[in-house]
Design a protein around this motif. Structure first.
Motif, PDB file in Angstrom:
ATOM      1  N   SER A  92       0.809  -1.217   0.000  1.00  0.00           N
ATOM      2  CA  SER A  92       0.000   0.000   0.000  1.00  0.00           C
ATOM      3  C   SER A  92       0.842   1.268   0.000  1.00  0.00           C
ATOM      4  N   GLY A  93       1.990   1.244   0.659  1.00  0.00           N
ATOM      5  CA  GLY A  93       2.858   2.408   0.631  1.00  0.00           C
ATOM      6  C   GLY A  93       3.283   2.765  -0.777  1.00  0.00           C
ATOM      7  N   ARG A  94       3.458   1.742  -1.626  1.00  0.00           N
ATOM      8  CA  ARG A  94       3.811   1.983  -3.023  1.00  0.00           C
ATOM      9  C   ARG A  94       2.605   2.412  -3.846  1.00  0.00           C
ATOM     10  N   PHE A  95       1.464   1.802  -3.568  1.00  0.00           N
ATOM     11  CA  PHE A  95       0.272   2.123  -4.354  1.00  0.00           C
ATOM     12  C   PHE A  95      -0.219   3.547  -4.118  1.00  0.00           C
ATOM     13  N   TYR A  96      -0.114   4.033  -2.879  1.00  0.00           N
ATOM     14  CA  TYR A  96      -0.751   5.306  -2.539  1.00  0.00           C
ATOM     15  C   TYR A  96       0.222   6.450  -2.304  1.00  0.00           C
ATOM     16  N   THR A  97       1.511   6.163  -2.305  1.00  0.00           N
ATOM     17  CA  THR A  97       2.502   7.229  -2.195  1.00  0.00           C
ATOM     18  C   THR A  97       3.850   6.704  -2.631  1.00  0.00           C
ATOM     19  N   TRP A  98       4.721   7.623  -3.069  1.00  0.00           N
ATOM     20  CA  TRP A  98       6.068   7.214  -3.471  1.00  0.00           C
ATOM     21  C   TRP A  98       7.144   7.900  -2.631  1.00  0.00           C
ATOM     22  N   HIS A  99       6.767   8.500  -1.488  1.00  0.00           N
ATOM     23  CA  HIS A  99       7.806   9.127  -0.677  1.00  0.00           C
ATOM     24  C   HIS A  99       8.492   8.082   0.199  1.00  0.00           C
ATOM     25  N   HIS A 100       9.482   8.501   0.973  1.00  0.00           N
ATOM     26  CA  HIS A 100      10.317   7.572   1.732  1.00  0.00           C
ATOM     27  C   HIS A 100       9.521   6.772   2.750  1.00  0.00           C
ATOM     28  N   GLY A 101       8.344   7.251   3.120  1.00  0.00           N
ATOM     29  CA  GLY A 101       7.533   6.532   4.091  1.00  0.00           C
ATOM     30  C   GLY A 101       7.155   5.143   3.637  1.00  0.00           C
ATOM     31  N   ALA A 102       7.087   4.919   2.318  1.00  0.00           N
ATOM     32  CA  ALA A 102       6.757   3.586   1.816  1.00  0.00           C
ATOM     33  C   ALA A 102       7.823   2.581   2.227  1.00  0.00           C
ATOM     34  N   SER A 103       9.093   2.943   2.042  1.00  0.00           N
ATOM     35  CA  SER A 103      10.177   2.052   2.441  1.00  0.00           C
ATOM     36  C   SER A 103      10.199   1.844   3.945  1.00  0.00           C
ATOM     37  N   ASP A 104       9.932   2.897   4.699  1.00  0.00           N
ATOM     38  CA  ASP A 104       9.894   2.772   6.159  1.00  0.00           C
ATOM     39  C   ASP A 104       8.827   1.771   6.589  1.00  0.00           C
ATOM     40  N   LEU A 105       7.673   1.819   5.942  1.00  0.00           N
ATOM     41  CA  LEU A 105       6.580   0.924   6.279  1.00  0.00           C
ATOM     42  C   LEU A 105       6.934  -0.520   5.945  1.00  0.00           C
ATOM     43  N   GLU A 106       7.564  -0.713   4.808  1.00  0.00           N
ATOM     44  CA  GLU A 106       7.970  -2.062   4.417  1.00  0.00           C
ATOM     45  C   GLU A 106       9.025  -2.625   5.359  1.00  0.00           C
ATOM     46  N   GLU A 107       9.977  -1.785   5.733  1.00  0.00           N
ATOM     47  CA  GLU A 107      11.017  -2.249   6.654  1.00  0.00           C
ATOM     48  C   GLU A 107      10.432  -2.591   8.023  1.00  0.00           C
TER      49      GLU A 107
END
Length: 392
Positions: A92-107
Motif C-alpha cells: 500500500s505504501g507503493r500504491f498510494y505514495t512514493w515518498h520515503h515513508g513507503a520504504s519505512d513501512l515495508e522495513e
C-alpha cells in the motif's frame, strides 16, 4: 542468496507450511475459530514478510508471492486468503505514495513481522452513496477516527489495519494505518460463516481512535480519472491474488478426491473405470485451463508493478481486463470442480472446498465482468472499462 535461490527456498517453505496445514485442515474448518495458531505458523515460517518489494537481502517478486498463495490455499484456502490480502496490503505504501515513508513501512513490516488486514475501497461514488463508514475529524496534530469497516480476514489477529477514511472537513480520502492494539479499536469476529471459516472475517470498529500524521500512508483518489496509473493497480492486484486462492481451492479439491480414491469412505470406483477417467480428465483440464489464464494475468501484473511510477496510463486497464478474465475462468472452474468432487464421493471434509469456493466468489458475479471484457474487446476503451469491471 540469488533471486532464483530465494524463490526456490520460499516455495519449499510454502510447501512445508501447506503440508502442515493440511494435516488438521478439516478439524480447524469444523471448529471455525480465529486463526491465532495459523497466523503464528505463517509468521514462524517467514511467509508474512515475503512480498515486501525486493530489497538487498530480502523480499521477493509478485509471481513468487502468488505461487506461495496458491500453494497454501490448496491446503487451506482460508489461510491462502489471509496471505493474499496481507501481501497486497503490504504494497500500500507503493500504491498510494512514493515518498520515503513507503520504504519505512515495508522495513517495519519485515522487522516486526506484522500481519496486515483491512480494506481500501475503490474510488468512486458507489461506496459513498450512503455516506462514509469511516470518518476523520482533524485535530491540531492529527485526526480522530470513528466508524466501522467490514474486514475479510484476520480481524482478531492482525497487527495492523489499513483503511481509507473521509476527512469530515476537507472531504479528502486518506489511507491510514491503525495498530490493532490502539485505544478505541474493537474487533468483531463474524460467526457461523458458510466457508472460509478460518480466515478470521468480521468488522473493526474505530471508536475515537487517535491517528497521527505518521499513520497517514497516502491519499486515495476521489475518482478513476484522477487516479495515478500505478495506484490503479491496487484493486486488480488484490483480485488477482484472490484468483490464486480460487485456483488453489480447485487444485486442492481435485488432489484430495484423487488421494481418497482408494479409501473405503469414497464412493467412486478406483482403477480403470472409463467414466471415472473421463471425469478426472475433464476436471484436470479445467484446472489447467484456469491456471494458464491466471498465469497470463500474473505475468502482466508483475510487469506492470515492476514498471512503477513510469507506468503508461493505458496499461492498468489492459491488466485489469486480464485479471477480470482470470477471475471469471477461475471462479467457474473452482465452483464446477468442487461440486463434481462432492458428486464423486462422500468423504468427510470434501464439502469444505465447495463452501470455500462459494464464499470466495459469492460477492463477485461474473456477468458485469463479462460485459466489461466484451466492451474492451469491441471498443478498446480504457479506464471506463476498468470501472465497469470493478463494479456490478
Amino acid at each position: 542468496m540469488s533471486t532464483h535461490e530465494r524463490r526456490r527456498t520460499l516455495l519449499r517453505t510454502a510447501r512445508d507450511v501447506a503440508e502442515d496445514l493440511a494435516t488438521d485442515a478439516i478439524v480447524r474448518d469444523q471448529a471455525g475459530r480465529p486463526p491465532v495458531d495459523e497466523a503464528a505458523r505463517l509468521r514462524e515460517a517467514g511467509l508474512l514478510a515475503a512480498l515486501t518489494p525486493p530489497l538487498p537481502g530480502g523480499g521477493t517478486d509478485w509471481r513468487t508471492a502468488c505461487a506461495v498463495i496458491r500453494e497454501v490455499a490448496a491446503a487451506d484456502s482460508s489461510l491462502g486468503e489471509v496471505l493474499a490480502r496481507h501481501y497486497t496490503l503490504t504494497w500500500s505504501g507503493r500504491f498510494y505514495t512514493w515518498h520515503h515513508g513507503a520504504s519505512d513501512l515495508e522495513e517495519a513490516t519485515v522487522r516486526e513481522q506484522w500481519l496486515w488486514a483491512g480494506a481500501v475501497r475503490t474510488p468512486g461514488p458507489a461506496h459513498e452513496a450512503g455516506g462514509p463508514d469511516l470518518t476523520l475529524t482533524p485535530l491540531d496534530t492529527g485526526y480522530v477516527l470513528n466508524g466501522r469497516r467490514l474486514v475479510d480476514t484476520a480481524v482478531t489477529v492482525a497487527d495492523q489495519f489499513l483503511v481509507d477514511a473521509v476527512c469530515a472537513v476537507t472531504g479528502d480520502v486518506l489511507v491510514i494505518r491503525i495498530p490493532a492494539g490502539a485505544p478505541g479499536v474493537i474487533a468483531e469476529p463474524a460467526d457461523d460463516r458458510l466457508g472460509q471459516r478460518v480466515a478470521g472475517a468480521g468488522a473493526v470498529v474505530m471508536d475515537g481512535v487517535v491517528v497521527t500524521s505518521r499513520q497517514v500512508v497516502g491519499h486515495r483518489p476521489q475518482d478513476e480519472e484522477s487516479t495515478a496509473p500505478f495506484t490503479a493497480l491496487a484493486e486488480p492486484a488484490l483480485r488477482l491474488a484472490l484468483c490464486h486462492v480460487g485456483l488453489g481451492i480447485a487444485e486442492g479439491a481435485l488432489a484430495e478426491a484423487r488421494d481418497l480414491g482408494s479409501s473405503a469412505r469414497f464412493a467412486g470406483p478406483a482403477g480403470d473405470d472409463p467414466d471415472l477417467l473421463l471425469t478426472y480428465g475433464e476436471l484436470a483440464s479445467a484446472t489447467q485451463t484456469a491456471a494458464a489464464v491466471v498465469e497470463r494475468a500474473t505475468d502482466a501484473m508483475a510487469l506492470a508493478l515492476s514498471t512503477g511510477a513510469e507506468l503508461d496510463p493505458e496499461d492498468p486497464a489492459a491488466v485489469d481486463v486480464l485479471v477480470a478474465t482470470a477471475e471469471t475462468v477461475t471462479a467457474r472452474a473452482a465452483l464446477h470442480i468442487t461440486t463434481r468432487v462432492l458428486e464423486l464421493g462422500d468423504a468427510v471434509g470434501l464439502d469444505r472446498f465447495w463452501r470455500n469456493a462459494r464464499t470466495l466468489t459469492a460477492h463477485h458475479p461474473a456477468a458485469h465482468r463479462l460485459r466489461a471484457i466484451g466492451d474492451h474487446y469491441l471498443s478498446g476503451q480504457g479506464r471506463a472499462t476498468a470501472r465497469a469491471i470493478t463494479r456490478p
